[in-house]
Design a protein around this motif. Structure first.
Motif, PDB file in Angstrom:
ATOM      1  N   THR A  13       0.640  -1.294   0.476  1.00  0.00           N
ATOM      2  CA  THR A  13      -0.189   0.313   0.072  1.00  0.00           C
ATOM      3  C   THR A  13       0.824   1.220  -0.079  1.00  0.00           C
ATOM      4  N   ARG A  14       0.853   2.039  -0.546  1.00  0.00           N
ATOM      5  CA  ARG A  14       1.618   4.264  -0.569  1.00  0.00           C
ATOM      6  C   ARG A  14      -0.262   4.028  -0.459  1.00  0.00           C
ATOM      7  N   CYS A  15      -0.143   5.822  -0.652  1.00  0.00           N
ATOM      8  CA  CYS A  15      -1.095   7.093   0.324  1.00  0.00           C
ATOM      9  C   CYS A  15      -0.286   8.446  -0.539  1.00  0.00           C
ATOM     10  N   GLY A  16      -0.740   9.042  -1.470  1.00  0.00           N
ATOM     11  CA  GLY A  16      -0.491  10.570  -2.131  1.00  0.00           C
ATOM     12  C   GLY A  16       0.411   9.858  -3.330  1.00  0.00           C
TER      13      GLY A  16
ATOM     14  N   HIS B  55     -10.791  -4.677  -1.715  1.00  0.00           N
ATOM     15  CA  HIS B  55      -9.492  -4.334  -1.435  1.00  0.00           C
ATOM     16  C   HIS B  55      -9.756  -2.657  -2.206  1.00  0.00           C
ATOM     17  N   ALA B  56     -11.353  -2.504  -2.750  1.00  0.00           N
ATOM     18  CA  ALA B  56     -11.539  -0.850  -3.496  1.00  0.00           C
ATOM     19  C   ALA B  56     -12.383  -0.664  -2.070  1.00  0.00           C
ATOM     20  N   VAL B  57     -12.615  -1.158  -1.331  1.00  0.00           N
ATOM     21  CA  VAL B  57     -13.069  -0.555  -0.506  1.00  0.00           C
ATOM     22  C   VAL B  57     -11.823  -0.497   0.627  1.00  0.00           C
ATOM     23  N   THR B  58     -10.843  -1.186   1.090  1.00  0.00           N
ATOM     24  CA  THR B  58      -9.482  -0.289   2.107  1.00  0.00           C
ATOM     25  C   THR B  58      -8.625   0.406   1.237  1.00  0.00           C
TER      26      THR B  58
ATOM     27  N   MET C  88      -5.036  -6.724   8.451  1.00  0.00           N
ATOM     28  CA  MET C  88      -4.764  -6.324   7.260  1.00  0.00           C
ATOM     29  C   MET C  88      -4.671  -4.414   7.199  1.00  0.00           C
ATOM     30  N   TYR C  89      -5.323  -3.613   8.903  1.00  0.00           N
ATOM     31  CA  TYR C  89      -5.315  -3.137   9.490  1.00  0.00           C
ATOM     32  C   TYR C  89      -4.113  -2.877  10.117  1.00  0.00           C
ATOM     33  N   PRO C  90      -3.129  -3.447  10.666  1.00  0.00           N
ATOM     34  CA  PRO C  90      -1.558  -3.015  10.925  1.00  0.00           C
ATOM     35  C   PRO C  90      -0.190  -2.141   9.848  1.00  0.00           C
ATOM     36  N   VAL C  91      -0.837  -2.692   8.136  1.00  0.00           N
ATOM     37  CA  VAL C  91      -0.300  -2.604   7.116  1.00  0.00           C
ATOM     38  C   VAL C  91      -1.136  -1.187   6.677  1.00  0.00           C
TER      39      VAL C  91
ATOM     40  N   ILE D 209      -0.640   5.202   5.986  1.00  0.00           N
ATOM     41  CA  ILE D 209      -1.430   5.875   6.137  1.00  0.00           C
ATOM     42  C   ILE D 209      -0.077   7.048   7.301  1.00  0.00           C
ATOM     43  N   LEU D 210       0.537   6.618   7.827  1.00  0.00           N
ATOM     44  CA  LEU D 210       1.075   6.948   9.080  1.00  0.00           C
ATOM     45  C   LEU D 210       2.891   7.433   8.405  1.00  0.00           C
ATOM     46  N   ARG D 211       2.666   6.444   7.248  1.00  0.00           N
ATOM     47  CA  ARG D 211       3.691   6.759   5.915  1.00  0.00           C
ATOM     48  C   ARG D 211       3.572   8.127   5.462  1.00  0.00           C
ATOM     49  N   ALA D 212       2.544   8.342   4.927  1.00  0.00           N
ATOM     50  CA  ALA D 212       2.123   9.345   3.919  1.00  0.00           C
ATOM     51  C   ALA D 212       2.321  11.054   5.089  1.00  0.00           C
ATOM     52  N   VAL D 213       1.620  10.826   6.805  1.00  0.00           N
ATOM     53  CA  VAL D 213       1.585  11.498   7.025  1.00  0.00           C
ATOM     54  C   VAL D 213       2.733  12.467   7.448  1.00  0.00           C
ATOM     55  N   LYS D 214       3.620  11.726   7.576  1.00  0.00           N
ATOM     56  CA  LYS D 214       4.582  12.291   8.409  1.00  0.00           C
ATOM     57  C   LYS D 214       5.635  12.465   6.799  1.00  0.00           C
TER      58      LYS D 214
END
Length: 271
Positions: free
Chosen positions: A47-50, A155-158, A250-253, A258-263
């Motif tokens: 997973t990745r954000c942004g 997976h689309a929901v997540t 899946m929750y910890p992943v 999200i934490l990586r994207a916020v930082k």
């Protein structure tokens, strides 16, 4: 009529590339191409954000060979004034399958399957978003499946939940999805496209079906549930509990992404 000499003309006769794919092999655990993964384990998730700079928030999710990207736009003003709600906002979900995502090439025009998936995605995401914080506005969630290898709705929901969090949309909780394939007395979590059709195990004629669940893990509430096929009364509650366990795995992943994207967006101040 003039001939276009710059275009490379294809052969008059051709064969489908599906014919040249290697046959699926069954692993000792009973899963096709999944190695030592058990029937109750989810596929490895990346997973990745942004990733989409033009969107307010975006995310990318890869589970096995299933690849999904989601973009969130808004909140912004509703185009149609007759749909404006003075007390609550509006969530719009658009689910699309890329023409090259399936083995059989699809069309760019949204079909009935994509419309059903868009409605299921909306029903799963709406309980988790604080729409009362965005009156007279709408939030658009666009999901694009780049490769369909099964469990695309879960997976689309997540992926959509991660994109909403990346966009800074207020939510009661993250929404995670998990799917399950029931075949007789055995169940298979997070099936791929071949396993969804029941090709991973044969010989049963009853108690076959598929379950897709959307969960708010911190609140412990189910926001969406979709079941297809014919399942026994005792099999459906067990399938729901198994999907809930899959969401918690899946929750910890998702949290780390999200934490990586916020930082990255707002790094901590230097001491």
């Amino acid at each position: 009529m003039p001939v276009d000499t710059k275009r490379v003309r294809g052969p008059e006769e051709s064969q489908s590339p599906v014919l040249f794919l290697p046959p699926s092999t069954q692993s000792p655990a009973g899963r096709s191409g999944q190695g030592a993964r058990g029937n109750a384990d989810i596929r490895p998730v990346f997973t990745r954000c942004g990733l989409v700079s033009q969107a307010k928030g975006s995310s990318y999710l890869e589970a096995g060979n299933t690849k999904i990207i989601c973009s969130v736009y808004g909140p912004r003003e509703i185009e149609r004034k007759d749909e404006t709600d003075m007390k609550s906002g509006r969530l719009v979900c658009d689910f699309r399958l890329a023409p090259f995502s399936c083995r059989k090439r699809g069309a760019w025009i949204q079909g009935s399957e994509e419309r059903d998936l868009s409605l299921a995605l909306l029903e799963s995401m709406q309980p988790g978003v604080c729409l009362h914080r965005y009156p007279r506005s709408q939030i658009e969630v666009n999901v694009m499946v780049l490769e369909n290898d099964g469990s695309i709705l879960a997976h689309a929901v997540t992926c959509a939940s991660m994109a909403l969090a990346d966009a800074g949309i207020e939510m009661y909780d993250l929404v995670l999805g998990c799917s399950l394939r029931q075949d007789g007395d055995a169940c298979l979590v997070d099936p791929d496209v071949l396993e969804e059709k029941g090709s991973w195990q044969s010989g049963y004629e009853e108690n076959q079906g598929r379950v897709t669940l959307a969960l708010l893990p911190n609140l412990g509430q189910v926001s969406g549930l979709q079941a297809d096929g014919e399942m026994r009364e005792d099999a459906l509650p067990a399938a729901v509990r198994t999907c809930i366990d899959g969401c918690h795995k899946m929750y910890p992943v998702v949290q780390q992404a999200i934490l990586r994207a916020v930082k990255k967006k707002a790094p901590p101040p230097e001491k």
